[in-house]
Write a protein that holds these residues in place. Sequence first.
Motif, mmCIF file in Angstrom:
data_model
loop_
_atom_site.group_PDB
_atom_site.id
_atom_site.type_symbol
_atom_site.label_atom_id
_atom_site.label_comp_id
_atom_site.label_asym_id
_atom_site.label_seq_id
_atom_site.Cartn_x
_atom_site.Cartn_y
_atom_site.Cartn_z
ATOM 1 N N GLN A 157 0.723 -1.297 -0.140
ATOM 2 C CA GLN A 157 -0.079 -0.047 -0.134
ATOM 3 C C GLN A 157 0.991 1.086 0.076
ATOM 4 O O GLN A 157 0.556 2.134 -0.721
ATOM 5 N N ARG A 158 1.949 1.293 0.772
ATOM 6 C CA ARG A 158 2.886 2.389 0.850
ATOM 7 C C ARG A 158 3.438 2.686 -0.627
ATOM 8 O O ARG A 158 3.708 3.750 -1.064
ATOM 9 N N GLN A 159 3.986 1.414 -1.138
ATOM 10 C CA GLN A 159 4.704 1.849 -2.489
ATOM 11 C C GLN A 159 3.817 1.932 -3.697
ATOM 12 O O GLN A 159 4.224 2.611 -4.503
ATOM 13 N N ALA A 160 2.591 1.621 -3.480
ATOM 14 C CA ALA A 160 1.596 1.843 -4.746
ATOM 15 C C ALA A 160 0.811 3.037 -4.251
ATOM 16 O O ALA A 160 0.080 3.668 -5.333
ATOM 17 N N ALA A 206 0.520 -7.033 -4.491
ATOM 18 C CA ALA A 206 0.376 -5.902 -5.715
ATOM 19 C C ALA A 206 -0.496 -6.384 -6.941
ATOM 20 O O ALA A 206 -1.277 -5.453 -7.514
ATOM 21 N N HIS A 207 -0.164 -7.347 -7.409
ATOM 22 C CA HIS A 207 -1.082 -8.162 -8.676
ATOM 23 C C HIS A 207 -2.657 -7.899 -8.079
ATOM 24 O O HIS A 207 -3.228 -7.467 -8.965
ATOM 25 N N GLU A 208 -2.946 -8.365 -7.013
ATOM 26 C CA GLU A 208 -4.197 -8.426 -6.450
ATOM 27 C C GLU A 208 -4.707 -7.114 -6.518
ATOM 28 O O GLU A 208 -6.164 -6.700 -6.874
ATOM 29 N N LEU A 209 -3.899 -6.256 -5.869
ATOM 30 C CA LEU A 209 -4.479 -4.973 -5.835
ATOM 31 C C LEU A 209 -4.596 -4.007 -7.238
ATOM 32 O O LEU A 209 -5.634 -3.103 -7.290
ATOM 33 N N GLY A 210 -3.904 -4.518 -8.229
ATOM 34 C CA GLY A 210 -3.890 -3.989 -9.603
ATOM 35 C C GLY A 210 -5.208 -4.548 -10.289
ATOM 36 O O GLY A 210 -5.527 -3.683 -11.233
ATOM 37 N N HIS A 211 -5.991 -5.460 -9.775
ATOM 38 C CA HIS A 211 -7.289 -5.669 -10.385
ATOM 39 C C HIS A 211 -8.273 -4.859 -9.861
ATOM 40 O O HIS A 211 -9.260 -4.687 -10.520
ATOM 41 N N VAL A 212 -8.107 -4.001 -8.911
ATOM 42 C CA VAL A 212 -9.033 -3.050 -8.280
ATOM 43 C C VAL A 212 -8.582 -1.602 -8.302
ATOM 44 O O VAL A 212 -9.367 -0.822 -7.676
ATOM 45 N N ALA A 213 -7.220 -1.448 -8.514
ATOM 46 C CA ALA A 213 -6.823 -0.168 -8.360
ATOM 47 C C ALA A 213 -7.427 0.974 -9.443
ATOM 48 O O ALA A 213 -7.507 0.576 -10.612
ATOM 49 N N GLY A 214 -7.947 2.039 -9.250
ATOM 50 C CA GLY A 214 -8.414 3.120 -9.947
ATOM 51 C C GLY A 214 -9.858 2.348 -10.593
ATOM 52 O O GLY A 214 -10.624 2.020 -10.130
ATOM 53 N N ASP A 237 -1.017 -7.684 -13.868
ATOM 54 C CA ASP A 237 0.408 -7.865 -13.761
ATOM 55 C C ASP A 237 1.195 -6.446 -14.303
ATOM 56 O O ASP A 237 2.240 -5.999 -13.332
ATOM 57 N N ALA A 238 0.346 -5.783 -15.150
ATOM 58 C CA ALA A 238 1.060 -4.346 -15.411
ATOM 59 C C ALA A 238 1.239 -3.602 -14.501
ATOM 60 O O ALA A 238 2.107 -2.475 -14.115
ATOM 61 N N ALA A 239 0.130 -3.468 -13.561
ATOM 62 C CA ALA A 239 0.066 -2.585 -12.493
ATOM 63 C C ALA A 239 1.022 -3.015 -11.376
ATOM 64 O O ALA A 239 1.649 -2.082 -10.723
ATOM 65 N N ALA A 240 1.230 -4.372 -11.199
ATOM 66 C CA ALA A 240 2.188 -4.773 -10.253
ATOM 67 C C ALA A 240 3.716 -4.278 -10.589
ATOM 68 O O ALA A 240 4.453 -3.973 -9.862
ATOM 69 N N VAL A 241 3.889 -4.432 -11.848
ATOM 70 C CA VAL A 241 5.254 -3.771 -12.703
ATOM 71 C C VAL A 241 5.388 -2.401 -12.317
ATOM 72 O O VAL A 241 6.394 -1.914 -11.892
ATOM 73 N N ARG A 242 4.480 -1.570 -12.563
ATOM 74 C CA ARG A 242 4.354 -0.348 -12.253
ATOM 75 C C ARG A 242 4.347 0.179 -10.747
ATOM 76 O O ARG A 242 5.082 1.267 -10.668
ATOM 77 N N PHE A 243 4.002 -0.656 -9.891
ATOM 78 C CA PHE A 243 4.092 -0.428 -8.397
ATOM 79 C C PHE A 243 5.511 -0.901 -8.139
ATOM 80 O O PHE A 243 6.029 -0.362 -7.049
#
Length: 216
Positions: free
Chosen positions: A28-31, A76-84, A173-179
Amino acid sequence: MAASRAYGYREPVDAERVRLEQAWRNVQRQAGAGAYRLVVVESEELNACMPFGRTVAVTSHSARSLEPGRLEAVLAHELGHVAGWRTVPAFVHAQVTLPSRAGLWALRGVWAPIAPMWKRAVAWHRPIGFLAVFLLGVVATVATALLVLPAGVAFVAAWVARLPRGRAEARADAAAVRFGFGADLVAAVEHRIENAPHGLPMPLVRRAQGLRRRLG
């Protein structure tokens, strides 16, 4: 409780909570993510892919067995599913597949007491026990007959909802890479490939290739 069973999630238990809390704080901090609820899905898979609303799901396998860096990458991948804006398709997917999960949960519920009751009937060796088994069987059969049509429709809807899953996984996966968790995520995926029990899991192979391309 009924909602959690239908969705297939639960709260982390003590052994999982210790590992998850630190990893989740780091993600959460890094993303730069806000407040999300973290839940666990009982599964031996690497990813849960069952997000809904502002809730992020992680599998019990990942929660209990991944080393800290890889656990953070999966979170981070799971967060990428629901971010934004991804919250909308994730929520829609969860709602479309909910009826099939609820139907399976209901069918398991009506049939589950029969086997234990049969064992008791055999142990008692009295007519009342076998009568109870018979009545439970009748109730379960009637419930199954009533649920067959809606369960079939729900299953088809859930199957259709899974068709775009590959694109959703790639976006997460792209979101996790970006994070900043790409290297650990590809390591977790490749470790899963190397330890696959039943042949080469091609979806994971393609996913690892996609991650490698994103990492350059």
